[in-house]
Design a protein around this motif. Structure first.
Motif, PDB file in Angstrom:
ATOM      1  N   GLU A 220       0.933  -1.088  -0.112  1.00  0.00           N
ATOM      2  CA  GLU A 220      -0.022   0.021  -0.503  1.00  0.00           C
ATOM      3  C   GLU A 220       1.051   1.735  -0.083  1.00  0.00           C
ATOM      4  O   GLU A 220       0.142   2.502  -0.602  1.00  0.00           O
ATOM      5  CB  GLU A 220      -0.499  -0.458   1.356  1.00  0.00           C
ATOM      6  N   ASP A 221       1.991   0.797   0.550  1.00  0.00           N
ATOM      7  CA  ASP A 221       2.706   2.092   0.730  1.00  0.00           C
ATOM      8  C   ASP A 221       3.351   2.765  -0.705  1.00  0.00           C
ATOM      9  O   ASP A 221       4.467   3.999  -0.888  1.00  0.00           O
ATOM     10  CB  ASP A 221       3.998   2.361   1.722  1.00  0.00           C
ATOM     11  N   ILE A 222       4.097   2.294  -1.812  1.00  0.00           N
ATOM     12  CA  ILE A 222       4.475   2.327  -2.949  1.00  0.00           C
ATOM     13  C   ILE A 222       2.947   2.180  -3.570  1.00  0.00           C
ATOM     14  O   ILE A 222       3.790   1.900  -5.106  1.00  0.00           O
ATOM     15  CB  ILE A 222       5.754   1.374  -2.942  1.00  0.00           C
ATOM     16  N   ILE A 223       2.256   1.646  -3.571  1.00  0.00           N
ATOM     17  CA  ILE A 223       1.102   1.517  -5.007  1.00  0.00           C
ATOM     18  C   ILE A 223       0.786   2.435  -5.371  1.00  0.00           C
ATOM     19  O   ILE A 223       0.362   2.069  -6.768  1.00  0.00           O
ATOM     20  CB  ILE A 223      -0.004   1.407  -4.137  1.00  0.00           C
ATOM     21  N   ASP A 224       0.528   3.619  -5.837  1.00  0.00           N
ATOM     22  CA  ASP A 224       0.805   4.957  -6.089  1.00  0.00           C
ATOM     23  C   ASP A 224       2.173   5.230  -7.278  1.00  0.00           C
ATOM     24  O   ASP A 224       1.612   5.417  -8.914  1.00  0.00           O
ATOM     25  CB  ASP A 224       1.441   5.558  -5.457  1.00  0.00           C
ATOM     26  N   TYR A 225       2.894   4.613  -7.595  1.00  0.00           N
ATOM     27  CA  TYR A 225       4.459   4.366  -7.702  1.00  0.00           C
ATOM     28  C   TYR A 225       4.506   2.724  -8.585  1.00  0.00           C
ATOM     29  O   TYR A 225       4.984   3.374  -9.395  1.00  0.00           O
ATOM     30  CB  TYR A 225       5.653   4.392  -6.931  1.00  0.00           C
ATOM     31  N   LEU A 226       3.549   2.546  -8.861  1.00  0.00           N
ATOM     32  CA  LEU A 226       3.401   1.157  -9.459  1.00  0.00           C
ATOM     33  C   LEU A 226       2.249   0.948 -10.610  1.00  0.00           C
ATOM     34  O   LEU A 226       1.717   1.008 -10.072  1.00  0.00           O
ATOM     35  CB  LEU A 226       3.781  -0.655  -8.631  1.00  0.00           C
ATOM     36  N   PRO A 227       2.538   0.216 -11.830  1.00  0.00           N
ATOM     37  CA  PRO A 227       1.116  -0.266 -12.475  1.00  0.00           C
ATOM     38  C   PRO A 227       0.566  -1.329 -11.806  1.00  0.00           C
ATOM     39  O   PRO A 227       1.495  -2.581 -11.390  1.00  0.00           O
ATOM     40  CB  PRO A 227       1.892  -1.122 -13.959  1.00  0.00           C
ATOM     41  N   PRO A 228      -1.202  -1.394 -11.889  1.00  0.00           N
ATOM     42  CA  PRO A 228      -1.836  -2.373 -11.366  1.00  0.00           C
ATOM     43  C   PRO A 228      -1.039  -4.164 -10.656  1.00  0.00           C
ATOM     44  O   PRO A 228      -0.794  -4.841  -9.971  1.00  0.00           O
ATOM     45  CB  PRO A 228      -3.362  -2.137 -11.268  1.00  0.00           C
TER      46      PRO A 228
END
Length: 413
Positions: A220-228
């Motif tokens: 959850e802490d890095i999800i904004d920086y990753l494709p799904p």
């Protein structure tokens, strides 16, 4: 069909990689995108966060059409050898272009820099040796030598990590007399070595890994920086294996190797020069972790990256003698196919009669020093798993066929 190549680690695949991939397709108008991807261990002397098979799936779902493995003998070396191995693979599989990210962003500057260095090689080597004698590490000495000879307004700034790799890609094309055309795209928002996240959607792989390990492995802490798809496969890998790969997981193995190997044998390991093995032996008994060990052995002369690569070669027992013939002729001898989309399969069918190297679809039935090193790397990478899980994963290394992905239906075949 026109193919463009990208040279990657995808550790893990993130939004910056997706930007590079999308821009590469726009810039080159290629029909097929081929990624040369490092396998189990990486250029900075680190284990890959997750397996090459999972990173292949991340790449395929993001739009790469073919993934081939950069052998250990190139993937864990300095920029020049890393680049030579990767370019030789792209040339063998008939890529017309290669597109890399850089801090510079202008391909003509790279071409000019390669020409400049050829004309000034003797002065550059002399000045580099001068800085080495002053106690600088080789990368720093080389950077200082280059700065003293060149005008950064005209040539590429070779103190930047992606510029350095890009320079060596272009140089490898020249040295190998390849017909590949080089292109570059300026990196955006996050630097290669950045350890902190400052942009709302793009972060370096280094900062993503650091955040992942500092937050008890919470996606959850890095999800904004990753494709799904990356978030999905990272979660799946951890659920199945209960770990991500990092040096701390291998520290006990490294300590065992150092404490049970005579100094005379350690001196034969690749990258063990100037008695550096004695420095490792002096600190290994009191080091409480890999981070602690590295902080103790790091000096002005020996970079963190070089020391990590030496530690990898100690783990895999890779000697100077083994890599000498490969370094004297730094080109690949086979293509290890890890995965392909339907479009990628169509490309291979189109060019298979003209491909310059044998394509391996499984990790067996070949006698080759490059591949022997790859298998040792796989055995080392998987050594941290308990049995029978370790043996199951190792069997896959020998027997798993290339991953086949149907990009329109978004399913694996």
């Amino acid at each position: 069909m026109k193919a463009v190549g990208v040279i990657v680690e995808y550790n893990p695949f993130h939004n910056g990689h997706r930007y590079h991939l999308d821009e590469t397709k726009k810039k080159t108008n290629a029909d097929c995108t081929i990624a040369v991807m490092s396998g189990n261990f990486l250029q900075r002397g680190e284990p890959a966060l997750v397996s090459k098979w999972v990173r292949t799936k991340m790449a395929l779902e993001a739009g790469v059409d073919i993934v081939i493995e950069l052998p250990y003998a190139f993937a864990t070396q300095k920029a020049q050898n890393f680049a030579n191995g990767a370019i030789s693979l792209l040339d063998a599989i008939l890529c017309e272009e290669v597109c890399f990210g850089s801090e510079n962003g202008t391909i003509n500057d790279f071409e000019s820099t390669v020409d400049f260095m050829k004309d000034n090689q003797q002065s550059y080597d002399h000045t580099t040796r001068k800085y080495l004698k002053e106690g600088y590490s080789y990368p720093k000495a080389a950077s200082l030598a280059y700065s003293s000879l060149s005008n950064h307004n005209t040539y590429v700034d070779l103190s930047k990590p992606n510029n350095i790799l890009g320079y060596h890609y272009v140089k490898a094309i020249h040295d190998q007399k390849s017909s590949i055309k080089a292109e570059t795209i300026m990196r955006t928002s996050a630097g290669y070595h950045d350890e902190t996240i400052s942009h709302e959607s793009i972060a370096s792989a280094t900062s993503i890994r650091k955040t992942l390990f500092s937050t008890e492995k919470k996606i959850e802490d890095i999800i904004d920086y990753l494709p799904p798809s990356t978030a999905k496969w990272l979660t799946s890998y951890y659920e199945e294996n209960q770990l991500y790969h990092r040096w701390e997981e291998y520290f006990t193995l490294l300590k065992y190797k150092l404490l049970t190997t005579p100094p005379s044998e350690l001196a034969k390991i690749y990258e063990a020069e100037e008695g550096i093995e004695n420095r490792l032996l002096a600190f290994i008994t009191e080091a409480a972790s890999f981070q602690d060990f590295m902080e103790k052995i790091k000096t002005k002369r020996y970079t963190w990256t070089r020391l990590q690569r030496l530690c990898v070669h100690i783990l895999t027992n890779t000697t100077k003698e083994q890599l000498k013939p490969i370094n004297e002729n730094p080109v690949a001898t086979y293509i290890r196919l890890l995965g392909m989309s339907q479009k990628g399969q169509a490309y291979l069918n189109h060019v298979k009669k003209d491909v310059k190297l044998p394509i391996l679809s499984k990790g067996s039935g070949i006698s080759d020093e490059l591949f022997t090193l790859d298998l040792k790397a796989a055995q080392t990478y998987l050594a941290i798993f308990p049995e029978p899980h370790r043996t199951k994963l190792l069997r896959q290394e020998y027997s798993i066929p290339p991953i086949r992905y149907h990009e329109e239906q978004r399913i694996y075949l």
